[in-house]
Design a protein around this motif. Structure first.
Motif, PDB file in Angstrom:
ATOM      1  N   ARG A 106       0.819  -1.213   0.000  1.00 26.65           N
ATOM      2  CA  ARG A 106       0.000   0.000   0.000  1.00 26.65           C
ATOM      3  C   ARG A 106       0.852   1.262   0.000  1.00 26.65           C
ATOM      4  NH1 ARG A 106      -4.842  -1.047   4.381  1.00 26.65           N
ATOM      5  NH2 ARG A 106      -5.345  -3.176   3.763  1.00 26.65           N
ATOM      6  N   TRP A 147       1.877   1.879  -3.516  1.00 26.78           N
ATOM      7  CA  TRP A 147       0.835   1.665  -4.517  1.00 26.78           C
ATOM      8  C   TRP A 147       0.635   2.906  -5.365  1.00 26.78           C
ATOM      9  CZ3 TRP A 147      -1.228  -2.570  -6.324  1.00 26.78           C
ATOM     10  CH2 TRP A 147      -2.352  -2.482  -7.157  1.00 26.78           C
ATOM     11  N   GLU A 152      -1.568   3.866  -9.010  1.00 25.51           N
ATOM     12  CA  GLU A 152      -2.477   3.365 -10.035  1.00 25.51           C
ATOM     13  C   GLU A 152      -1.807   3.465 -11.406  1.00 25.51           C
ATOM     14  OE1 GLU A 152      -5.385   2.078  -7.450  1.00 25.51           O
ATOM     15  OE2 GLU A 152      -5.234   1.768  -9.612  1.00 25.51           O
ATOM     16  N   THR A 191      -2.864  -2.141 -12.141  1.00 29.42           N
ATOM     17  CA  THR A 191      -4.175  -2.625 -12.591  1.00 29.42           C
ATOM     18  C   THR A 191      -4.091  -4.093 -13.005  1.00 29.42           C
ATOM     19  OG1 THR A 191      -4.668  -0.402 -13.394  1.00 29.42           O
ATOM     20  CG2 THR A 191      -6.059  -2.185 -14.220  1.00 29.42           C
ATOM     21  N   VAL A 194      -4.058  -6.275  -9.940  1.00 27.63           N
ATOM     22  CA  VAL A 194      -5.388  -6.421  -9.333  1.00 27.63           C
ATOM     23  C   VAL A 194      -6.224  -7.426 -10.136  1.00 27.63           C
ATOM     24  CG1 VAL A 194      -7.554  -5.215  -8.845  1.00 27.63           C
ATOM     25  CG2 VAL A 194      -5.376  -4.146  -8.266  1.00 27.63           C
ATOM     26  N   TRP A 246      -9.690  -0.924   0.573  1.00 27.46           N
ATOM     27  CA  TRP A 246      -8.784   0.202   0.762  1.00 27.46           C
ATOM     28  C   TRP A 246      -8.565   0.926  -0.561  1.00 27.46           C
ATOM     29  CZ3 TRP A 246      -3.935   0.658  -1.620  1.00 27.46           C
ATOM     30  CH2 TRP A 246      -3.140   1.732  -1.187  1.00 27.46           C
ATOM     31  N   ARG A 247      -8.373   0.155  -1.629  1.00 29.00           N
ATOM     32  CA  ARG A 247      -8.113   0.747  -2.952  1.00 29.00           C
ATOM     33  C   ARG A 247      -9.343   1.520  -3.435  1.00 29.00           C
ATOM     34  NH1 ARG A 247      -8.468  -1.733  -8.573  1.00 29.00           N
ATOM     35  NH2 ARG A 247      -7.184  -0.379  -9.882  1.00 29.00           N
ATOM     36  N   ASN A 248     -10.519   0.937  -3.232  1.00 31.29           N
ATOM     37  CA  ASN A 248     -11.738   1.611  -3.675  1.00 31.29           C
ATOM     38  C   ASN A 248     -11.932   2.924  -2.930  1.00 31.29           C
ATOM     39  OD1 ASN A 248     -12.287  -0.425  -5.492  1.00 31.29           O
ATOM     40  ND2 ASN A 248     -13.663  -1.521  -4.082  1.00 31.29           N
ATOM     41  N   ARG A 274      -9.638   4.734  -1.702  1.00 33.91           N
ATOM     42  CA  ARG A 274      -8.608   5.650  -2.184  1.00 33.91           C
ATOM     43  C   ARG A 274      -8.999   6.255  -3.535  1.00 33.91           C
ATOM     44  NH1 ARG A 274      -3.278   4.707  -4.377  1.00 33.91           N
ATOM     45  NH2 ARG A 274      -1.746   6.119  -3.463  1.00 33.91           N
ATOM     46  N   LEU A 275      -9.622   5.422  -4.368  1.00 36.00           N
ATOM     47  CA  LEU A 275     -10.003   5.892  -5.702  1.00 36.00           C
ATOM     48  C   LEU A 275     -11.124   6.928  -5.628  1.00 36.00           C
ATOM     49  CD1 LEU A 275      -9.826   2.541  -7.730  1.00 36.00           C
ATOM     50  CD2 LEU A 275      -8.352   4.558  -7.983  1.00 36.00           C
TER      51      LEU A 275
END
Lengths: 343, 292
Positions: free
Chosen positions: A292, A295, A297, A302, A305, A337-339, A341-342
């Motif tokens: 993380r 990380w 994007e 991608t 993931v 966590w990623r969602n 963050r997005l």
């Protein structure tokens, strides 16, 4: 057991502790389980083979109960023992009692602050040799219940600072790295010895918080002192926790420095390394945490993931789920966590 | 000394703060006074330490006996332990830890002497202990640990500096301490332990994020760690209970709104009414107390 025999048991234990042994292990039960022969047991209820000490738990408890009043009396008596010339002192029985009893108290309770403090005072007064105390603490740290205790690790760091004081460095290096911690300047051989000590402790008790901190202090001291990577060669950095905290702290520090050699392409390599670690050990939560930090994007992220995380957390992939059940949870949490963050 | 504080606080949360003899307790606390250091030790004839000094102050406050303390000497002891970086040592031998920062800040606050502290220096050190995951370690550079998170967040709360916390990141990390069985652990890849019902929960309460964990699952976990024969709460189901896990299990249940318990102040880990009477209440939020 009579008072005389308890006293003998206590003295036997202290003489073995203060050799000191290479390792100490507290064994379940009493001496009769480990030394069936009565005569042999009456000579000493402790096992001592090839410099490895085995202490039956019940014998340790008996010695501890004997040591408590001995320590208290010796502490009071030693306060009146003045030494004008430490090199010519005559060791009083009170001082010896203090050394002996504190050793037993600490083996029983490695967080016994007062006993640890008493030994520090004896070291300051040159009544305990620092090198011998280093060996004694190394022996204690070979025992599972001891190697978890922060107070004992601090005692060792305090010793190391006295033995290897930090030489003069430009302002803002070692002391700023870990402010007001007992930083020290370990020669390469002794650095390796400390790393080995921590590794042994972590085999006994994984996720050893204070052990890993001790290792971090030792390695950071070597790095910040400007010594070459050769000083740290041979150090095994395979532990996920080691990779996580040492690399991160060093990276964070260097990225704050405008002249740092850690350029963006190096960060890319670290990110790739993080992905590799998670793929290899998805059950390790610390590696997902590590990922993380770096990380970003990107196409690589991608693809990771899509090809790895989504299948891992999917309930339809039963084979992967059974191989790595906690990996499934970590993957789910990573996606949450990623969602977030997005957003 | 710490065990006496744990026991008294546990009894107080259950509404039985007078179950133990007050005079005996106060006498014990005073027997731990270290005249040379000007502070309290864990036991008679032991060395004074910041941990036991805080517990002594908390006990005497709860027993309405703070007048027995030589406040000026205790103040001098506490302030003498602050290092140039802002961290506090636990005693004269110099072990530093963010726990001791909290002990100092808490004690000074309870004694009404917070104004004597170098606040900015203290906050600077706590800031150094903040990690990439929003958590805090026991010294600068150490791994995040839930108990250290509690002491740093609570210290910052007392100092009215919660702006130093990366709240979204930290609360996310705290919420991830919950394991599938509902219990909380202290850091990644560790087992759940009832004491984290306090360390984690109190930090979330201080940051008003209690809703970020599954409270009913946690409550069930704490209750399952009780010993229904001898009483008390253990670290996890099936283990032997002890006073340490009993207080922190009860503290967690109180913050979760378990019926029949007294409100606990998560910043000071003391009955909320005592802290309110001192005018020290901060903006924490617990779950509403259920009636059944």
């Amino acid at each position: 057991m009579t008072d005389a025999s308890v006293s003998t048991c206590f003295r036997s234990l202290t003489s073995l502790l203060l050799k000191p042994p290479a390792t100490i292990e507290v064994l379940p039960g009493d001496a009769s389980i480990w030394i069936p022969d009565v005569e042999e047991r009456s000579r000493s209820p402790f096992l001592f083979t090839e410099n490895n000490l085995g202490v039956p738990e019940k014998e340790l408890r008996r010695s501890y109960l004997f040591a408590v009043p001995v320590f208290s009396a010796a502490r009071k008596a030693s306060e009146f023992h003045t030494l004008e010339d430490p090199s010519n002192h005559i060791m009083s029985s009170a001082i010896q009692d203090l050394i002996d009893s504190s050793a037993v108290l600490i083996l029983m309770n490695p967080a016994h602050q007062t006993a640890l403090n008493a030994r520090k005072q004896l070291i300051v007064r040159n009544l305990i040799d620092m090198g011998e105390e280093l060996k004694f603490t190394a022996a204690l740290l070979s025992s599972r219940h001891c190697c978890k205790q922060g107070e004992l690790w601090y005692h060792r760091q305090w010793l190391l600072r006295r033995i290897y004081p930090v030489p003069s460095f430009p302002q803002g290096l070692i002391t700023d790295m870990i402010p007001d911690s007992p930083n020290f300047y370990l020669p390469p051989n002794d650095l390796s010895a400390e790393i080995h000590l921590v590794s042994r402790a972590c085999e006994l008790y994984p996720r050893n918080y204070f052990g890993w901190t001790h290792r971090t202090i030792c390695i950071l001291s070597a790095l910040v002192s400007g010594r070459s990577a050769a000083s740290c060669s041979g150090l095994s950095l395979t532990s996920p926790t080691t990779v996580l905290f040492i690399t991160l702290k060093h990276s964070q520090r260097l990225t704050e420095d405008a002249e740092s050699p850690l350029l963006p392409d190096r960060l890319h390599l670290v990110f790739g390394h993080a992905l590799t670690l998670v793929r290899a050990f998805p059950e390790h939560e610390t590696l997902w945490q590590y990922l993380r930090v770096f990380w970003d994007e990107s196409d690589v992220a991608t693809a990771f993931v899509t090809s790895f995380v989504l299948p891992l957390q999917s309930p339809r992939m039963t084979e992967q789920e059974s191989e790595s059940p906690s990996g499934v949870q970590h993957a789910c949490r990573f996606l949450e966590w990623r969602n977030q963050r997005l957003k | 000394m710490n065990a006496v504080y744990w026991g008294l606080t546990a009894l107080s949360i259950m509404g039985h703060g007078d179950a133990l003899d007050r005079d005996e307790m106060v006498d014990f606390v005073m027997s731990c006074w270290d005249e040379e250091a000007g502070a309290f030790s864990a036991h008679p004839d032991h060395d004074a330490h910041l941990l036991s000094t805080l517990s002594a102050i908390q006990i005497l406050l709860m027993q309405n006996a703070l007048d027995r303390v030589d406040i000026d000497r205790v103040l001098k002891f506490i302030l003498s332990l602050q290092k140039p970086s802002g961290v506090f040592a636990g005693d004269a031998f110099g072990e530093t830890d963010t726990r001791f920062v909290y002990c100092a800040v808490n004690a000074l606050s309870l004694l009404g002497k917070l104004h004597t502290l170098d606040v900015e220096k203290t906050i600077t050190y706590i800031r150094h202990c903040r990690n990439f995951d929003g958590g805090f370690g026991h010294v600068a550079g150490a791994e995040s640990h839930a108990s250290q998170v509690f002491v740093c967040v609570a210290a910052l709360a007392i100092l009215d500096r919660l702006d130093e916390v990366d709240q979204p990141t930290l609360c996310w990390w705290l919420s991830e301490r919950q394991r599938p069985n509902g219990g909380l652990n202290g850091r990644p890849e560790k087992l759940e332990d009832v004491c984290y019902s306090f360390w984690v929960l109190s930090a979330l309460a201080i940051l008003d994020k209690l809703a970020w964990i599954d409270s009913s699952k946690l409550e069930a976990f704490i209750l399952s760690a009780q010993d229904t024969e001898s009483g008390g709460i253990a670290d996890r189901p099936g283990d032997m209970p002890d006073v340490f896990h009993t207080i922190f299990g009860l503290a967690g249940l109180s913050l979760l709104g378990y019926p029949g318990l007294v409100d606990l102040d998560p910043v000071y880990c003391m009955p909320a009414s005592i802290i309110e009477n001192l005018g020290l209440r901060k903006g924490w939020k617990a779950l509403q107390r259920r009636t059944s």
